[in-house]
Design a protein around this motif. Sequence first.
Motif, short mmCIF file in Angstrom:
data_model
loop_
_atom_site.label_atom_id
_atom_site.label_comp_id
_atom_site.label_asym_id
_atom_site.label_seq_id
_atom_site.Cartn_x
_atom_site.Cartn_y
_atom_site.Cartn_z
N UNK A 247 0.86 -1.18 0.00
CA UNK A 247 0.00 0.00 0.00
C UNK A 247 0.90 1.23 0.00
N UNK A 248 0.38 2.34 -0.50
CA UNK A 248 1.09 3.61 -0.42
C UNK A 248 0.06 4.73 -0.38
N UNK A 249 0.44 5.86 0.18
CA UNK A 249 -0.37 7.05 0.07
C UNK A 249 0.52 8.29 0.07
N UNK A 280 3.95 7.88 2.25
CA UNK A 280 3.97 6.67 3.07
C UNK A 280 4.03 5.45 2.16
N UNK A 281 4.96 4.52 2.44
CA UNK A 281 5.11 3.29 1.67
C UNK A 281 5.09 2.09 2.59
N UNK A 282 4.25 1.12 2.28
CA UNK A 282 4.25 -0.18 2.96
C UNK A 282 4.62 -1.21 1.90
N UNK A 283 5.81 -1.83 2.03
CA UNK A 283 6.38 -2.61 0.95
C UNK A 283 5.96 -4.08 0.99
N UNK A 284 5.92 -4.68 -0.20
CA UNK A 284 5.67 -6.12 -0.32
C UNK A 284 6.89 -6.88 0.17
N UNK A 292 10.53 -1.98 5.99
CA UNK A 292 9.28 -2.66 5.63
C UNK A 292 8.17 -1.64 5.35
N UNK A 293 8.24 -0.53 6.05
CA UNK A 293 7.33 0.60 5.81
C UNK A 293 8.02 1.87 6.25
N UNK A 294 7.65 2.98 5.69
CA UNK A 294 8.28 4.25 6.06
C UNK A 294 7.38 5.44 5.71
N UNK A 295 7.52 6.51 6.48
CA UNK A 295 6.80 7.76 6.26
C UNK A 295 7.84 8.86 6.07
#
Length: 410
Positions: A247-249, A280-284, A292-295
């Motif tokens: 997911x990303x936004x 914001x990125x939530x990686x596969x 794994x995720x970052x803002x």
Amino acid sequence: MLKSALLLSALFITSFVYSQEDINNLNIFLDCNFCDNTYIKQNLGNVEFVRDQELSDVHLFFVSQANGSGGYLYEINFIGKERFEAINYILKFSTNTDMTSDAIRTELIKHIKIGLVRYWIANGSITNVSVNVPSPENETEDTQVEDKWDYWVFRIGASGYLSGEETSNYSNLNVDLSAKRVTEKNKFSFSARFGENRSTFTYDDEDIVAVNSSKAIDISDVLSINDHWSYGFFGNIGTSTYSNYNTYWRFKPAIEYNFFNYKESAKKQLIISYRNGLVFNNYIERSVFGEDKELRFQHSLLLGGSIRQEWGNINGEAAFNQYLHDTTLNSLGFYVGANIRVFKGFNFNVGGNYRITRDQINLPAGDVSLEELLLQQQQLQSGYNYWVNVGFSYSFGSIYNSIVNPRFNF
């Protein structure tokens, strides 16, 4: 001897009549890259179409811009040449999303005819020209049109594609929907889309399947400050297997300045815009930076412009993007394109894009398999990308091109 004299006289008179007809016909240069030129040539008489603007009596120069109803605002510039150089003006009309291509070209040619009346009068060639106007009893008072949709325009669409052979097949599915509302002061847009590409290859009785899918929702709201300044808010959310996003936004406020009046944007504009906001990125798969995720905060600066005149068009832009937590993570891109009429019959076009990429924080860690590389299942690291095109065209011969012959369509 008498017969010869009569024959020469007849030929002279015939030649004179045809030359008079040629003089009375206006030479028109049609400068439109979105028009149905065949339809115009078949339905506009009392003129000759020429292939070079320098050979014309009237240069018809067309520009268009998308309007709020899902259609276009068309602008026809009537540019007089030589003995008609004092006659210059512009006619405009708008279309909407319900109009068919036939209705649009009918409206287009109607305005061309209206605009040419003054030239036909000045040319003394009004024998076959007539003007229809409503009679007094058919006239009605102007009333304010009530818009039950309050300027909202909605669209939904879907497309699919399937191809295959004995050892492979490919399918593609796209679904999209949108809603927008455009007024002089505000432009709001919402869109949602889904896409999936699926490829299957059979090798040694084993199926290799590659699937790339993406989903996205985009929302933007742009507000006018004055004739040169605007500000807006841009946000999106989605997923992408190709780009390693579970997911990303993004949410980015922005401000823009146009050095020219926005009302002139169909012909010329030079804008500078700045955006700054959250990513914001939530990686596969875990990223190359071990996340794994970052803002993150990211900002961007864009300088772009375009000019469209009777001699051709030029457009270009430079864009800079940068992450604020690590300023070495950035990208810089340049684009330029031009199509210029250099001299009689000779046109030159050039275009190119070059982008330096140092901001691919979404790339997955680890090596890419040969299968993923060949099937393009995953975005790869690249320090730059580019494309270039160059071309020219030169035409010569008869200056007239009014005849239309659609047989075999070539």
